[in-house]
Design an enzyme around this catalytic site. Structure first.
Site, PDB file in Angstrom:
ATOM      1  CG  HIS A   1      18.084  38.573 -40.098  1.00 19.16           C
ATOM      2  ND1 HIS A   1      18.640  38.062 -40.780  1.00 19.16           N
ATOM      3  CD2 HIS A   1      18.804  37.473 -39.175  1.00 19.16           C
ATOM      4  CE1 HIS A   1      19.349  38.206 -40.629  1.00 19.16           C
ATOM      5  NE2 HIS A   1      19.201  36.332 -39.823  1.00 19.16           N
TER       6      HIS A   1
ATOM      7  CG  ASP B   1      18.058  32.864 -44.457  1.00 26.09           C
ATOM      8  OD1 ASP B   1      19.159  32.138 -44.712  1.00 26.09           O
ATOM      9  OD2 ASP B   1      17.626  33.531 -44.066  1.00 26.09           O
TER      10      ASP B   1
HETATM   11  O1  TEU Z   1      24.310  34.627 -39.135  1.00 27.62           O
HETATM   12  C1  TEU Z   1      25.983  34.599 -39.145  1.00 27.62           C
HETATM   13  C2  TEU Z   1      26.947  34.753 -37.965  1.00 27.62           C
HETATM   14  O2  TEU Z   1      27.595  35.487 -38.374  1.00 27.62           O
HETATM   15  C3  TEU Z   1      26.206  35.855 -37.380  1.00 27.62           C
HETATM   16  O3  TEU Z   1      25.424  34.756 -35.591  1.00 27.62           O
HETATM   17  C4  TEU Z   1      26.475  36.870 -36.414  1.00 27.62           C
HETATM   18  O4  TEU Z   1      27.973  36.849 -36.035  1.00 27.62           O
HETATM   19  C5  TEU Z   1      25.802  37.507 -35.329  1.00 27.62           C
HETATM   20  O5  TEU Z   1      24.631  37.529 -35.912  1.00 27.62           O
HETATM   21  C6  TEU Z   1      25.886  39.039 -35.002  1.00 27.62           C
HETATM   22  O6  TEU Z   1      25.189  39.033 -34.382  1.00 27.62           O
HETATM   23  C7  TEU Z   1      23.602  33.923 -40.313  1.00 27.62           C
HETATM   24  C8  TEU Z   1      22.192  34.134 -39.770  1.00 27.62           C
HETATM   25  O7  TEU Z   1      22.568  35.773 -40.562  1.00 27.62           O
HETATM   26  C9  TEU Z   1      22.077  34.598 -37.855  1.00 27.62           C
HETATM   27  O8  TEU Z   1      20.905  34.464 -37.969  1.00 27.62           O
HETATM   28  C10 TEU Z   1      21.825  32.834 -37.399  1.00 27.62           C
HETATM   29  O9  TEU Z   1      21.292  32.615 -36.425  1.00 27.62           O
HETATM   30  C11 TEU Z   1      23.506  32.274 -37.674  1.00 27.62           C
HETATM   31  O10 TEU Z   1      23.702  32.269 -39.119  1.00 27.62           O
HETATM   32  C12 TEU Z   1      23.020  31.049 -37.112  1.00 27.62           C
HETATM   33  O11 TEU Z   1      22.319  29.889 -39.031  1.00 27.62           O
END
Ligand code: TEU
Length: 569
Positions: A341, A103
Site C-alpha cells: 500500500h 497491523d
Molecule cells: O510506512 C513506513 C515508511 O517508512 C513509509 O512512510 C515509507 O517511507 C513511505 O510510505 C514511502 O512512501 C509505514 C506504513 O506502511 C505507512 O502506510 C504509514 O504511513 C507509515 O508507516 C506511518 O505509520
C-alpha cells in the site's frame, strides 16, 4: 540444505495476501471498503489459494494517514464495521484454514488518542507517554512546523512526511515529536508504562486468536536519549538517532518475550534503513519471523530519495536480492514483496503496463514466488493492476503525496502541477490505493456509492471477472504458481545461487534442495534476450512459464520480452 535440515514453519510455507480495507470492497455504499466486504470475498481468497491475510489498520482513527494514526487500539472504526464482524472475518478465514495477521502501529498513535489528549494536559501517568520538549515557539499566527516563522524546534530532526519532526502544542506549551505526520505523535518507549500498555494490547489481540502481527516501522521506536541534533548532511536528518536506535534490540527482545514469543504466530517487522546483515540480529531464533525492508525499493531512485525517480538498475536489484537471500539463508527468513500500500504498482514500476502488461505481471510473479522466503501479494497484484492517472492535485488522497506536491510547488524546481504530475503518477502511494477492480461495471464493482479515491480507468480490461474467465490471465498464473510452490519443497526451502550475475536484463538463479533443483530465468526487458544457462546432465523439465513452451534448453534459450521460465531437474 538437505530435507533433514529444514526448519519448517507454517509461515514459511504460506503465501500472504495483503488487504487494504479502505480500497477492497464496499458493502454499505459509503465509498469506503469495509469488513463485511472482506467477509464477502473470503471464498475468492480461498480460490486464489492464499494462506494468510494481512489486514492494514482497521482500528478507530481520524484517518490522517488512513488508519496509521490510531485513536483506539482495541476498537474497530465504524466505517469498517464493528468487533462482531471482525470476529466473523477471523472465523470465516479459520474455517478455510487461512490465517489473519493484524497491523501493529506502536511507534506512534493519533493525536486524538486518549493517551495523547491526557498527556497534553500533563495528566499522570500520561505526562511522559510522548516526547515533549521545549523550543522557541512559533510566532503567533504562523503554521507550526512548516519552516520560516515556525519557531525553533527542540532539534533538527526531519519527519518522513513533513520538513520538521516537531509540532508546537499551544495547550501544553511544548513541542512534541512526530516522525510522520503531525497527527501521528511518537510514543515514548523509554517510559516502561508505555511498553506495558503496548504489551497488554498485543496480548489482548493474541488472545482473540489472531495469527500474528505486521509491525509498522518497528525499528523507529528507540530514540537516542536527550534527543540530540542529527547530522544535517545525512539522507534524513536525525536518522542516526531514531533508526534502529540504541534500545531497539532490547525493546524488541522484551516485546517478543512478553507477547508474540508465547504464541505460534507470524511476526513481520517493517524496518526502514536496515540491510541484510543487520536484519540477522532481528529475525530467526527468538526474534521476528521476517522483516519488510526497503533496499530493493531503492533500485529505481537516486540519492534524493523516493521522489528522485530513475530507471530500474537490474544489476543493483540482483545485488540487493542476492545479499538478502544469502544473509538469511541459514538463520532468519525473507519476506518477499514487490508491491504494497506504500508503493506504486509493481507491473508499472518493474514491468511494462502497456503492451506487455500481462507478460510482465506474470514474469514478476514468477520472480516473487521462486525466491527463498514468504511471498506477499498485494490486492490487485493477482490481476496485474497498474498505476493510475492523477490529473489534478484534487485527485490526490495520500498525505505524503499531498505534502510533497505542496513542497514542490513552493520550491523553485517546479512551476506547475503538470511538472510534478509524472512523479506522482510513478511514485505516489495512491497508485496502490485505487479501488480493487472486481468487474467492468461502474466503479469496478467496488462500491455503489462515490469511491473515496477514483477508480483506475483501465477497469474495463483489468478486473477480476475478466481475469477469472480467461485461462491465460495473470490471475490463473498466480493460482498455478501457488500450486507449484506447494508441490515442491525446493520452492520454499531450496538454497539460492545467482547465475549470470552481469547480465543487465535477465535475472537468473538456481534453487537446490538435495537432488531437486529449479532453474529460473526472468527477462526484465521488452527485448529478446539470449541466455546461456548451465545444463544439467540428466536434462530438464518445464515447471512453469509465462509464454507457451519453446522447446529450447537452458543453454541456448532465447527469452522473449518479459519472459519467465522455470525448469526443474
Ligand atoms: O510506512 C513506513 C515508511 O517508512 C513509509 O512512510 C515509507 O517511507 C513511505 O510510505 C514511502 O512512501 C509505514 C506504513 O506502511 C505507512 O502506510 C504509514 O504511513 C507509515 O508507516 C506511518 O505509520
Amino acid at each position: 540444505m538437505t530435507e533433514e535440515d529444514i526448519d519448517r514453519a507454517w509461515w514459511k510455507e504460506a503465501v500472504v495476501y495483503q488487504i487494504y480495507p479502505r480500497s477492497f470492497n464496499d458493502t454499505d455504499g459509503d465509498g469506503i471498503g469495509d469488513l463485511p466486504g472482506i467477509v464477502e470475498k473470503v471464498d475468492y481468497l480461498d480460490e486464489l489459494g492464499v494462506d494468510v491475510v494481512w489486514l492494514n489498520p482497521v482500528y478507530e482513527s481520524p484517518d490522517a494517514d488512513n488508519g496509521y494514526d490510531i485513536a483506539d487500539y482495541r476498537s474497530i472504526d465504524p466505517q469498517y464495521g464493528d468487533m462482531e464482524v471482525w470476529e466473523t472475518l477471523l472465523a470465516e478465514l479459520h474455517d478455510r484454514d487461512m490465517r489473519l495477521i493484524m497491523d501493529l502501529v506502536v511507534n506512534h498513535t493519533s493525536d486524538e488518542h486518549e493517551w495523547f489528549l491526557r498527556s497534553r494536559e500533563r495528566e499522570e501517568p500520561y505526562d511522559d507517554y510522548y516526547y515533549w520538549a521545549d523550543g522557541v515557539p512559533p510566532s503567533s499566527g504562523s503554521d507550526a512546523g512548516t519552516g520560516d516563522a515556525a519557531g525553533d524546534p527542540p532539534n533538527n530532526w526531519s519527519s518522513f512526511f513533513e520538513e520538521t519532526a516537531w509540532t508546537y502544542d499551544e495547550e501544553r506549551g511544548q513541542y512534541y515529536l512526530h516522525l510522520f505526520d503531525r497527527k501521528q505523535p511518537d510514543l515514548n518507549w523509554r517510559n516502561p508504562d508505555v511498553r506495558e500498555e503496548v504489551y497488554d494490547m498485543m496480548t489482548w489481540w493474541l488472545e482473540k486468536g489472531i495469527d500474528g502481527f505486521r509491525m509498522d516501522v518497528i525499528n523507529l521506536i528507540s530514540k537516542t536519549e536527550g534527543l540530540p541534533d542529527g547530522d544535517p548532511d545525512a539522507g534524513m536528518t536525525g536518522d542516526e538517532h531514531f533508526v534502529s536506535g540504541p534500545e531497539f534490540q532490547s525493546y524488541l527482545d522484551e516485546m517478543v518475550d512478553r507477547t508474540v514469543g508465547n504464541y505460534d504466530v507470524m511476526t513481520v517487522g517493517e524496518m526502514v534503513g536496515v540491510d541484510a546483515e543487520e536484519a540477522r540480529e532481528y529475525v530467526g531464533e527468538s526474534g521476528l519471523s521476517m522483516l519488510i525492508h526497503f533496499e530493493h525499493m531503492g533500485v529505481d531512485t537516486g540519492d534524493g530519495g523516493k521522489w528522485d525517480v530513475t530507471d530500474l538498475d537490474l544489476l543493483e536489484l540482483k545485488e540487493v536480492v542476492t545479499d538478502w537471500q544469502e544473509q538469511l539463508a541459514d538463520d532468519g527468513w525473507n519476506c518477499l514483496y514487490l508491491s504494497n500500500h506504500d508503493q506504486p504498482r509493481a507491473v508499472s514500476r518493474f514491468g511494462d503496463d502497456g503492451d506487455y502488461r500481462r507478460e510482465s505481471a506474470k514474469m514478476l510473479a514468477t520472480f516473487l514466488f521462486t525466491l527463498q522466503g514468504t511471498p506477499f501479494v498485494f490486492q490487485g497484484q493477482e490481476i496485474g493492476m497498474t498505476n493510475a492517472a492523477f490529473e489534478s492535485p484534487d485527485d490526490i488522497r495520500d498525505v505524503e503525496a499531498a505534502n510533497f506536491v505542496d513542497r514542490a510547488l513552493d520550491s523553485d524546481e517546479f512551476d506547475s502541477y503538470e511538472e510534478v504530475r509524472p512523479l506522482i503518477e510513478s511514485r505516489s502511494r495512491d497508485n496502490a490505493r485505487t479501488p480493487m477492480q472486481w468487474t467492468d461495471g461502474e466503479n469496478a464493482g467496488f462500491t455503489e456509492g462515490e469511491p473515496w479515491i477514483h477508480v483506475n480507468e483501465n477497469r474495463d480490461e483489468v478486473n477480476v471477472d475478466a481475469a477469472r474467465a480467461d485461462d491465460e490471465s495473470v490471475w490463473h498464473y498466480y493460482r498455478e504458481l501457488i500450486d507449484r510452490r506447494e508441490e515442491r519443497d525446493v520452492f520454499v526451502y531450496g538454497d539460492y545461487e545467482l547465475l549470470l550475475p552481469d547480465h543487465p536484463d535477465v535475472f537468473a538463479y538456481r534453487r537446490t534442495l538435495e537432488d531437486d533443483a529449479l532453474l529460473v530465468a526472468c527477462n526484465f526487458s521488452g527485448e529478446e534476450q539470449a541466455v546461456g544457462l548451465p545444463e544439467p546432465a540428466g536434462g530438464v523439465e518445464r515447471v512453469i512459464g509465462n509464454y507457451p513452451e519453446s522447446g529450447e534448453l537452458p543453454g541456448d534459450a532465447v527469452l522473449r520480452p518479459y519472459e519467465a521460465r522455470v525448469w526443474g531437474y
